[in-house]
Design a protein around this motif. Sequence first.
Motif, PDB file in Angstrom:
ATOM      1  N   LYS A   1       0.830  -1.210   0.000  1.00  0.00           N
ATOM      2  CA  LYS A   1       0.000   0.000   0.000  1.00  0.00           C
ATOM      3  C   LYS A   1       0.861   1.256   0.000  1.00  0.00           C
ATOM      4  CE  LYS A   1      -4.073  -2.145   1.980  1.00  0.00           C
ATOM      5  NZ  LYS A   1      -3.613  -3.485   2.318  1.00  0.00           N
ATOM      6  N   SER A   2       2.023   1.149   0.626  1.00  0.00           N
ATOM      7  CA  SER A   2       2.904   2.325   0.657  1.00  0.00           C
ATOM      8  C   SER A   2       3.926   2.254  -0.489  1.00  0.00           C
ATOM      9  CB  SER A   2       3.607   2.400   2.008  1.00  0.00           C
ATOM     10  OG  SER A   2       4.237   1.161   2.262  1.00  0.00           O
ATOM     11  N   GLU A   3       5.010   2.991  -0.336  1.00  0.00           N
ATOM     12  CA  GLU A   3       6.004   3.071  -1.414  1.00  0.00           C
ATOM     13  C   GLU A   3       6.564   1.681  -1.785  1.00  0.00           C
ATOM     14  OE1 GLU A   3      10.196   5.252  -2.419  1.00  0.00           O
ATOM     15  OE2 GLU A   3       9.251   5.683  -0.495  1.00  0.00           O
ATOM     16  N   VAL A   4       6.663   1.441  -3.097  1.00  0.00           N
ATOM     17  CA  VAL A   4       7.126   0.126  -3.568  1.00  0.00           C
ATOM     18  C   VAL A   4       8.636   0.169  -3.829  1.00  0.00           C
ATOM     19  CG1 VAL A   4       6.859  -1.629  -5.365  1.00  0.00           C
ATOM     20  CG2 VAL A   4       4.878  -0.291  -4.648  1.00  0.00           C
ATOM     21  N   LYS A   5       9.351  -0.786  -3.216  1.00  0.00           N
ATOM     22  CA  LYS A   5      10.817  -0.810  -3.377  1.00  0.00           C
ATOM     23  C   LYS A   5      11.250  -1.393  -4.724  1.00  0.00           C
ATOM     24  CE  LYS A   5      12.201  -1.378   1.470  1.00  0.00           C
ATOM     25  NZ  LYS A   5      12.711  -2.371   2.435  1.00  0.00           N
TER      26      LYS A   5
END
Lengths: 280, 261
Positions: A24-28
Amino acid sequence: MSEIKAKEIQCRGLKTSYLVGVPKSEVKGILFFIHGCPDNHLIWKNLMNRFYKEGYLVLAPNLRGIDKSEAPTDKKRSRYSKDSLALDHLELISHYGQDLPVTVVCHDIGSVSGWELARRLGPRLKKLVAINSPDPMTLFYQFRKISQVKKSWYIAFFQTGKIVELFFDKYKVPLAEKTLKLGRYPEITPERVQEAANLFISFLPHYRAAFAELPTRFLKKTSLVDKPMLLWGNKDPFLNIPTQKDLKTVAKFPEIRVLEGGHWLFLEKEDDVFRLIQKN
Amino acid sequence: MKEDLDKFEKAQNLAYEATSSVMKLLYEGITEKEAAGLLDTYCRDSEVASFFHKPFAWFGDRTRFLNFKSQFNFLPSHRRLNVGDVVILDVAPILQGHVADVGHTFIFGKEQNPDVIKAKKLLLKLRKDLPGMFMSSISTKEIWEKVDDEIKENGFDNIHQLYPFSVLGHRVRKVPLGHLPGITIPFGWHSLWSLASHGLFSELLGPKHKGSKVGVWAIEPHIGGKDFGAKFEELLVVDDSGRAFWLSENVPHLKEGWLTT
């Protein structure tokens, strides 16, 4: 399986089933898992969950003809070719992100499309991690050693058309059980044996296509995969540990890590494999 | 005729699906050879066994055929794709014996190039005018000259004159043995046979063309700016009554956002 979901996508007229987890948050980055024989994409569930929690977008397709991934109705071998499988995977990756770096993790015969996908990702490839999973050309060079011929005679048997299919019809359960035992599969249950037995026959076109493609691979120069990491179980009964020489036609500066374990190293040594995949 | 046209349209739709899908898979650094390989795989996975010509991919200044001296220069090269490059994908699958030949131009990345936008407007004008030219009393030779004049009047170069026989287009037909591989490159034996067995020159819409307008044509105006080329290619039908129409209006160059990926 927490936030990992089973989905389907159409790839040039054929349904491909896959597992996906989108943070849901930043994708690495993207972790792309390709299973081997006699498995399906569920084999990756533990590693997928762990990388998902680390913020990676995780994807694991079923290979062509496995479970809900449709096989071509006309038994067309080209849909099992390395080019075709890699295109299936590229389409799936582009569905989720064109610009994200991709780490490809493959096991066993997942190597056919895994190595090819790594070549075709260009600068988007972060790393190829091949777990007991040689490029078919590497395996071919390994056949110089009698020990590898002894271990891989079954690949020749798989080319024998109806004979092998009749054999599988009769002996698939004991064969699956023996394969899992020899490969040191961690938890062998009757359900797992039955599942492996049912999957075996769906892999035959993959072995046949990989074998049939070898002559053209000699004629056509392929690009080298940069700095792949090869993780190998020292007790693998099916595949010798490749040497730098075996890898010279497919990889540039390969890193070979040998761990104590069998064919399903990522199940036996999950923590080590998890740590090594993350290593830059 | 209607049944054949449906099959030609099916082949054309497949060809455009291939170019549109591969367009989305391109990345900075991919070579023309690799892009053309993706087109090849896409079509072969969709029941195509042979091609009118090998799939082509041209990037950047190669889209205007700079320093092309033989037909082998048309083959995809090791040229790598850069952001802002103009890209042309040209693929000609033979599906159930029916030949399609399409060209798809776009810019890789989000950059807008005013010269390319101007080229796009000219190409769309040509697309609008060409059926009328085929329906009028002017000869095919005059159509070629009219398109050539229009390109030059707008400040562009005529790049299709660098094609073999300087063709603005060529006829496509139903070919036999489409399930067998093409073997010869860049044009498969199906195309060589199809063109030669019908008299070759009547099949090629070049500056010296003579012959009937009736048939299915792959029309491919290709224009060149300072360091790029742009084209569209699709099938135009001229029926026995002399009516000319594009086989389909569902083509990428008529869609909003054409030229951008």
